[in-house]
Design an enzyme around this catalytic site. Structure first.
Site, short mmCIF file in Angstrom:
data_model
loop_
_atom_site.label_atom_id
_atom_site.label_comp_id
_atom_site.label_asym_id
_atom_site.label_seq_id
_atom_site.Cartn_x
_atom_site.Cartn_y
_atom_site.Cartn_z
N ARG A 46 24.08 90.36 1.74
CA ARG A 46 25.13 89.89 2.65
C ARG A 46 25.87 91.10 3.23
NH1 ARG A 46 29.51 88.44 0.35
NH2 ARG A 46 28.57 86.95 -1.05
N TYR A 98 32.76 84.52 29.12
CA TYR A 98 31.72 83.70 28.50
C TYR A 98 32.38 82.44 27.91
CZ TYR A 98 28.18 82.24 25.18
OH TYR A 98 27.28 81.50 24.47
N ASP A 170 33.15 93.42 25.66
CA ASP A 170 31.90 92.68 25.50
C ASP A 170 30.92 93.28 26.51
OD1 ASP A 170 29.79 90.87 25.76
OD2 ASP A 170 31.04 89.09 25.54
N LYS A 195 20.68 88.81 24.09
CA LYS A 195 20.42 88.95 25.52
C LYS A 195 19.57 90.20 25.80
CE LYS A 195 23.07 85.36 25.35
NZ LYS A 195 24.51 85.40 25.56
C1 LIG Z 1 25.70 84.95 24.94
C2 LIG Z 1 26.97 85.67 25.07
C3 LIG Z 1 27.88 85.73 24.01
C4 LIG Z 1 27.64 85.00 22.70
O1 LIG Z 1 26.57 85.51 21.99
P1 LIG Z 1 25.61 84.61 21.05
O2 LIG Z 1 24.58 85.59 20.62
O3 LIG Z 1 25.08 83.50 21.89
O4 LIG Z 1 26.45 84.09 19.93
C5 LIG Z 1 29.05 86.46 24.19
N1 LIG Z 1 29.31 87.10 25.36
C6 LIG Z 1 28.46 87.05 26.39
C7 LIG Z 1 28.80 87.78 27.65
C8 LIG Z 1 27.28 86.34 26.29
O5 LIG Z 1 26.44 86.28 27.34
#
Ligand SMILES: *Cc1c(COP(=O)(O)O)cnc(C)c1O
Length: 380
Positions: A46, A98, A170, A195
């Site tokens: 973990r 998001y 982000d 992504k």
């Molecule tokens: C997809 C996404 C998230 C969330 O990520 P997950 O891997 O789906 O939990 C956060 N910020 C952005 C800009 C995203 O495209």
């Protein structure tokens, strides 16, 4: 080391016991100890796992940071940052976010007594009026999702420093290939590894990268205490994806540019959002802080009926209608009903997430096939 070399080698060295060139998938929950407390740096998965450690070190290197943490999802990474907050703290964040970030801010953390200000970051000076001694965190996405506005990372970092607030970016839409926020003064970089970093639509993962050791230790404490940790197979897939991140990003940017330019004067299109246009309001900032403009494009159809938008959205043959982005295959998304469905209509429309807006994640297929597909779908 330069980016492409780090993408392939950082955090990874041939396995010392066998010489295996690829990092092994350490599918283990625990590690033996010679005597109580005497171990080889790993106690329980973990907290730490060698396959994950290779990924974390690689991600840290790509973001020009010192410490990486890999999570079971992007939202688990975001949540861990939010756990630094206490009742009464205030957060300044973007108004074009998001949908899942908006949801966790308002539905999970607001009830704990944390106040979120959703503001337009296109002119960072605007945030001065929200800064006060309670401001603990500034959280931005750039480019924003889905209208691809650009936030001046260095300008926000300076304001955050003045206010003694943490500044998190982000970086999912840009990937570390296009932009490295820590170099511009950010304290925390967050990724949905799902992504561009993973790049093949086969994993859900997240990450944080920081430079400050005390901040890392705090985040690691919450990470280990809560346990939003990814399994070793997923870490292996992320490492494999990263090896071609630079090659994929170049192709995403090249195809993205061709499609944005093709759509700009298209008779069926009202508006194209893409930071590479010289008349994009913050194009000059994008040029300064990004290496290129990415593969994300949003379009507003001239016909503003939901019926027409759904017809167009269902007519693509190469692009697939799906949530998510950043994979090698082209995807298309209707934010108002899909990724941004959890944001109330009046709030999302204020920032341009209209019923006739579609978001494209341009993949790395042949550009002629992609253009032909767009043309036939718009003709429907
Ligand atoms: C997809 C996404 C998230 C969330 O990520 P997950 O891997 O789906 O939990 C956060 N910020 C952005 C800009 C995203 O495209």
């Amino acid at each position: 080391m330069k980016f492409a070399t780090k993408a392939i080698h950082a955090g990874q060295s041939p396995d010392p016991t066998t010489g295996a060139i690829m990092t092994p998938i350490y599918q283990t929950s625990t590690y033996t100890q010679a005597s109580p407390g005497e171990h080889k740096g790993y106690e329980y998965s973990r907290g730490t796992n060698p396959t994950r450690k290779a990924l974390e070190d690689c991600l840290a290197a790509l973001e020009n940071g010192k410490f990486g943490l890999a999570f079971s999802s992007g939202m688990a990474a975001t949540e861990t940052v939010l756990k630094l907050l206490r009742p009464g703290d205030e957060v300044i964040t973007g108004n074009d976010l998001y949908g899942g970030s908006y949801r966790i801010f308002t539905k999970l953390f607001e009830p704990y007594g944390i106040k979120f200000h959703f503001v337009d970051f296109s002119n960072p000076e605007i945030i001065r009026q929200y800064l006060n001694e309670k401001t603990r965190l500034i959280w931005v996405e750039t480019p924003t999702n889905p209208t691809l506005q650009i936030v001046d990372i260095r300008a926000v970092a300076d304001l955050a420093k003045e206010a003694k607030a943490l500044f998190a970016v982000d970086n999912t839409f840009a990937s570390p290939y296009l932009q490295t926020p820590l170099d511009l003064g950010a304290d925390i970089v967050m990724h949905s590894v799902t992504k561009y970093i993973g790049g093949h639509s086969d994993i859900v993962m997240g990450a944080l990268v920081v430079n400050d050791e005390e901040l890392y230790n705090q985040l690691f404490f919450y990470y280990n205490a809560s346990g939003g940790t990814p399994g070793p197979q997923d870490c292996f897939l992320a490492l494999r994806g990263i090896k071609t991140l630079h090659l994929r990003m170049k192709a995403h940017c090249e195809n993205g540019r061709a499609i944005a330019e093709y759509l700009k004067d298209h008779p069926k299109i009202e508006r194209v959002y893409w930071p590479g246009f010289s008349d994009h309001p913050n194009h000059h900032i994008a040029r300064n802080q990004m290496r290129d403009f990415g593969g994300m494009i949003s379009i507003v159809l001239k016909d503003n009926s939901l019926e027409n938008t759904f017809r167009v959205a269902s007519s693509f043959k190469v692009f697939s209608l799906a949530e998510s982005l950043g994979g090698v295959e082209s995807l298309l998304n209707h934010p108002a009903s899909m990724t941004h469905g959890s944001i109330p209509k009046d709030i999302r429309e204020k920032v341009g997430v209209l019923d006739n807006l579609l978001r494209l994640s341009v993949g790395v297929e042949d550009i002629e096939d992609l253009l032909e597909d767009i043309e036939q779908a718009l003709a429907k």
